[in-house]
Design an enzyme around this catalytic site. Structure first.
Site, short mmCIF file in Angstrom:
data_model
loop_
_atom_site.label_atom_id
_atom_site.label_comp_id
_atom_site.label_asym_id
_atom_site.label_seq_id
_atom_site.Cartn_x
_atom_site.Cartn_y
_atom_site.Cartn_z
N ASP A 13 8.55 -21.75 45.73
CA ASP A 13 7.79 -20.84 46.59
C ASP A 13 6.36 -21.33 46.84
OD1 ASP A 13 9.99 -18.94 46.42
OD2 ASP A 13 9.25 -18.49 44.41
N LYS A 16 6.40 -25.19 50.86
CA LYS A 16 6.87 -26.50 51.34
C LYS A 16 7.27 -26.46 52.82
CE LYS A 16 9.90 -26.44 47.98
NZ LYS A 16 9.35 -25.35 47.18
N GLY A 40 14.37 -19.83 50.39
CA GLY A 40 14.06 -20.00 51.81
C GLY A 40 12.75 -20.71 52.01
N HIS A 41 12.68 -21.52 53.07
CA HIS A 41 11.42 -22.13 53.47
C HIS A 41 10.90 -21.33 54.66
CE1 HIS A 41 12.18 -26.32 51.51
NE2 HIS A 41 12.10 -25.33 50.65
N GLN A 224 13.14 -25.56 46.03
CA GLN A 224 12.69 -25.04 44.73
C GLN A 224 11.44 -25.80 44.26
OE1 GLN A 224 16.40 -25.77 44.78
NE2 GLN A 224 16.62 -23.73 45.57
#
Length: 423
Positions: A13, A16, A40-41, A224
């Site tokens: 988190d 990225k 999720g990104h 991650q």
């Protein structure tokens, strides 16, 4: 030709997705190398928030090709919905997105296995997102898994049936109450498989090799964070893949000596989702404020993130393991308004101060040793140059650089791609 690598240095988190989006204009290929749709990104631009789960974060740029590497595990149902969600943005998915044949598939029964396993642990649960990631990687290492390339085989459905039947037997073994309608889940799964077939499958290691020979620039994107790495993270409260730099080599088929820059991303503070040790976690009003201002909720799961001060012991460990060459500090804006900031510079480990990340960082063994910094009150979100930043923030940044012996090249002051300051 250049191959650079971008990864998170904390418990995930870190932001990225935003930085990949910002950097994509410098690269021909964005390649995701590990993980599944459990994280999720998040990207934000033009007033719209986007959450990507499997698709690389370069998908919104017209020039870049996006590769899903062999180290990734793909849930076809989630993947189909993700593609459908992009339909309104006029993206040529067929042209811009390709998948490694060696990437493993998450079956409906993998998700059920995940739920059964976690339910059976009771209070000892590890905080799984129940997306089937762990069981899929278990099948991968157990040499039972189904891969994207298997979709092209005539006996794919027979292979599926054999593995799904095995999973049902394992679910029964756990002896927990689990309600599900497998035929319904399978119908959805095979419908999604038909959609995946419309994309191009590649032998990603050969594709990457030829791209390098042709002088293409490649950015490898991790999921991650380093402290969730299955080998180097806070085991067993980790993910099921190698989130560190080595994972880019095994997850894409790129040789280690081809990687040049390693971009390490970290928050100006620390967060963690799910169970597991967290030495600098805050349980007071300061932690609650961080969570509220930083909107610290999982972009996929919606789970509240635990918040705490920046942990330089853990961060230095991640920098060393990954060979980080450039740092990027996210969410500096969230710390505006605090009178005092703290940074953990050492651990008191069983009565002795240490500066390295030990085997066990559980609360009964470790307590943080802090250095205090003066805070700032200014709103950073509209600032566009490093010179504008408060002197207290600059001192904070310079201290981190000195401790980690790596330069901080980007400071993020908001979620939008424009709220990104180059130093």
């Amino acid at each position: 030709m250049t191959v650079d690598l971008l990864l998170g240095l904390q418990w995930g988190d870190e932001g990225k997705g935003k930085i990949v989006d910002v950097l994509t204009s410098n690269y021909d290929i964005i390649a995701r190398f590990q993980g599944g749709p459990n994280a999720g990104h998040t990207l934000e631009f033009d007033g719209i928030k986007h959450v990507l789960r499997t698709i690389p974060s370069g998908i919104f740029h017209k020039s870049a090709v996006n590769v899903i590497g062999n180290g990734v595990v793909i849930d076809p149902v989630v993947f189909q919905k993700e593609i459908e969600g992009l339909a309104k943005f006029d993206i040529d998915i067929k042209k811009k997105l390709i998948i490694s044949r060696k990437a493993h598939l998450i079956l409906p029964t993998h998700r059920l296995l995940d739920a059964a396993s976690e339910a059976s642990k009771g209070k000892a649960k590890i905080g799984s997102t129940l997306k089937g990631i762990g069981p899929t990687y278990m099948d991968k290492t157990g040499r039972n898994g189904l891969r994207v390339g298997d979709i092209e085989l005539e006996d794919f459905k027979e292979r599926y049936r054999s593995l799904a039947d095995k999973h049902e037997a394992m679910i029964a073994f756990y002896g927990v109450e689990l309600q599900y309608n497998l035929p319904e889940l399978e119908a959805e799964f095979f419908e999604a498989i038909e959609e995946i077939k419309k994309l191009d499958f590649i032998d990603s290691e050969e594709y990457m090799h030829q791209a390098q020979k042709a002088g293409k620039s490649i950015l490898c994107e991790g999921a991650q964070g380093s402290l969730l790495d299955v080998d180097f993270g806070t085991y067993p409260f980790v993910t099921s893949s190698n989130t560190t730099a080595a994972g880019a080599c095994t997850g894409l088929g790129i040789a280690p000596n081809k990687i040049k820059e390693v971009y390490g991303i970290f928050k100006a503070y620390t967060t963690r989702v799910g169970s597991g040790p967290f030495p600098t976690e805050l349980f007071d009003e300061v932690g609650a404020t961080m969570a509220k201002v930083g909107n610290e909720f999982g972009s996929v799961t919606g789970r509240a993130r635990r918040c705490g001060w920046l942990d330089l012991v853990a961060l230095k460990y991640a920098v060393q393991v990954n060979g980080v060459t450039q740092l990027m500090m996210m969410k500096g804006d969230v710390l505006s308004g605090f009178d005092t900031l703290k940074v953990c510079t050492e651990y008191n480990y069983k009565g002795q101060n240490i500066s390295h990340f030990p085997y066990n960082v559980e609360e009964e063994n470790v307590s943080p040793v802090y250095k205090e910094f003066k805070g700032w009150k200014q709103d950073l979100t509209g600032m566009t140059t490093y010179e504008e930043l408060p002197v207290e923030l600059k001192e904070y940044i310079e201290f981190i650089e000195k401790e980690l012996e790596v330069p901080i090249k980007i400071v993020s002051v908001g979620p939008d791609r424009k709220q990104t300051i180059a130093k």
